[in-house]
Design a protein around this motif. Structure first.
Motif, PDB file in Angstrom:
ATOM      1  N   UNK A 135      39.453  38.693  43.185  1.00 37.05           N
ATOM      2  CA  UNK A 135      39.437  38.479  41.566  1.00 37.05           C
ATOM      3  C   UNK A 135      38.152  38.746  40.873  1.00 37.05           C
ATOM      4  N   UNK A 136      36.956  38.399  41.240  1.00 39.30           N
ATOM      5  CA  UNK A 136      35.842  38.528  40.574  1.00 39.30           C
ATOM      6  C   UNK A 136      35.495  39.953  40.493  1.00 39.30           C
ATOM      7  N   UNK A 137      35.758  40.577  41.720  1.00 37.55           N
ATOM      8  CA  UNK A 137      35.440  42.098  41.756  1.00 37.55           C
ATOM      9  C   UNK A 137      36.133  42.831  40.748  1.00 37.55           C
ATOM     10  N   UNK A 138      37.405  42.517  40.422  1.00 39.78           N
ATOM     11  CA  UNK A 138      38.201  43.092  39.467  1.00 39.78           C
ATOM     12  C   UNK A 138      37.619  42.980  38.123  1.00 39.78           C
ATOM     13  N   UNK A 139      37.616  41.582  37.949  1.00 43.13           N
ATOM     14  CA  UNK A 139      37.219  41.321  36.474  1.00 43.13           C
ATOM     15  C   UNK A 139      36.001  41.264  35.938  1.00 43.13           C
ATOM     16  N   UNK A 140      34.974  41.476  37.223  1.00 44.27           N
ATOM     17  CA  UNK A 140      33.480  41.759  36.825  1.00 44.27           C
ATOM     18  C   UNK A 140      33.206  43.128  36.777  1.00 44.27           C
ATOM     19  N   UNK A 141      34.124  44.073  36.953  1.00 40.00           N
ATOM     20  CA  UNK A 141      33.986  45.374  37.236  1.00 40.00           C
ATOM     21  C   UNK A 141      33.444  46.051  35.907  1.00 40.00           C
ATOM     22  N   UNK A 142      33.494  45.626  34.841  1.00 42.11           N
ATOM     23  CA  UNK A 142      33.284  46.212  33.503  1.00 42.11           C
ATOM     24  C   UNK A 142      31.794  45.700  33.151  1.00 42.11           C
ATOM     25  N   UNK A 143      31.243  44.960  33.768  1.00 42.79           N
ATOM     26  CA  UNK A 143      30.137  44.296  33.387  1.00 42.79           C
ATOM     27  C   UNK A 143      28.769  45.283  34.007  1.00 42.79           C
ATOM     28  N   UNK A 144      27.859  45.244  33.117  1.00 39.81           N
ATOM     29  CA  UNK A 144      26.609  46.133  33.503  1.00 39.81           C
ATOM     30  C   UNK A 144      26.208  45.837  34.835  1.00 39.81           C
TER      31      UNK A 144
END
Length: 220
Positions: free
Chosen positions: A130-139
């Motif tokens: 979940x974190x890998x998917x939803x954090x993908x757009x973070x710098x």
């Protein structure tokens, strides 16, 4: 859910799109105390089972996982793009004045069977995904390894995993399909102007001649 034929969505790809793009689902359950609903972000795996699988976690303090043991039938509601539609946006309204306000939306009901996973490995794997998917757009995407292991281990003790094997998907995309093409286009254009591009695009995809409409006709 009441679904007039012109609002029925049967394309698996479109139904799965809504679940992926709008992962906060409303989990509807029924136990000894009656109906209840929990709002939970889900991970969807289309490859697991005939219709896919939904996975999530809840707080250990949440009675859901004890009130609804493994094998319980459940439903998860996913709501996609939605907005109010004014009759002023229909060109025909200004000619005959025979239009009224409405609300357009995309909604998917995923019916399935719940399994409880009071298992740290399941929960750890789920949270990592979940974190890998939803954090993908973070710098600089956050990952579980950024925190001290003992901190994460402690948090994992306070959550329980759940998994839902989907048995059927029901979709209703109310996108003005019962209106004239020019009225549908007029409403979509206004939505675009008012910063509602998601719903505008969904409406345009149902217009005769669009590539998505051709795909739906073949699938349906």
């Amino acid at each position: 859910m009441y679904i007039p034929p012109h609002f029925a969505e049967q394309s698996p790809e479109e139904l799965q799109r809504v679940m992926r793009d709008h992962p906060l689902g409303m989990l509807v359950t029924h136990g000894e105390t009656g109906l209840d609903a929990d709002h939970i972000p889900f991970a969807f795996d289309a490859q697991a089972g005939p219709h896919g699988t939904l996975s999530a976690h809840v707080a250990r303090a949440n009675p859901l996982w004890q009130r609804c043991p493994s094998g319980s039938p459940v439903m998860v509601v996913f709501r996609g793009a939605q907005a109010y539609i004014s009759p002023n946006w229909y060109p025909s309204k200004h000619e005959a004045h025979r239009q009224v306000p409405t609300w357009n939306y995309e909604v998917v009901h995923a019916h399935g069977v719940l399994t409880v996973h009071d298992d740290e490995r399941f929960v750890r794997r789920l949270l990592a995904g979940l974190t890998k998917r939803h954090e993908a757009a973070e710098p600089r995407p956050w990952k579980m390894g950024d925190s001290a292991p003992e901190f994460i281990d402690g948090l994992l003790q306070h959550i329980v995993g759940i998994e839902i094997a989907i048995t059927s998907l029901v979709g209703k995309f109310k996108l003005s399909q019962n209106k004239e093409v020019r009225d549908r286009q007029g409403a979509a254009d206004t939505l675009e102007e008012r910063q509602q591009p998601g719903l505008a695009q969904a409406m345009r995809q149902t217009l005769p001649g669009s590539q998505s409409q051709s795909g739906r006709s073949s699938a349906g």
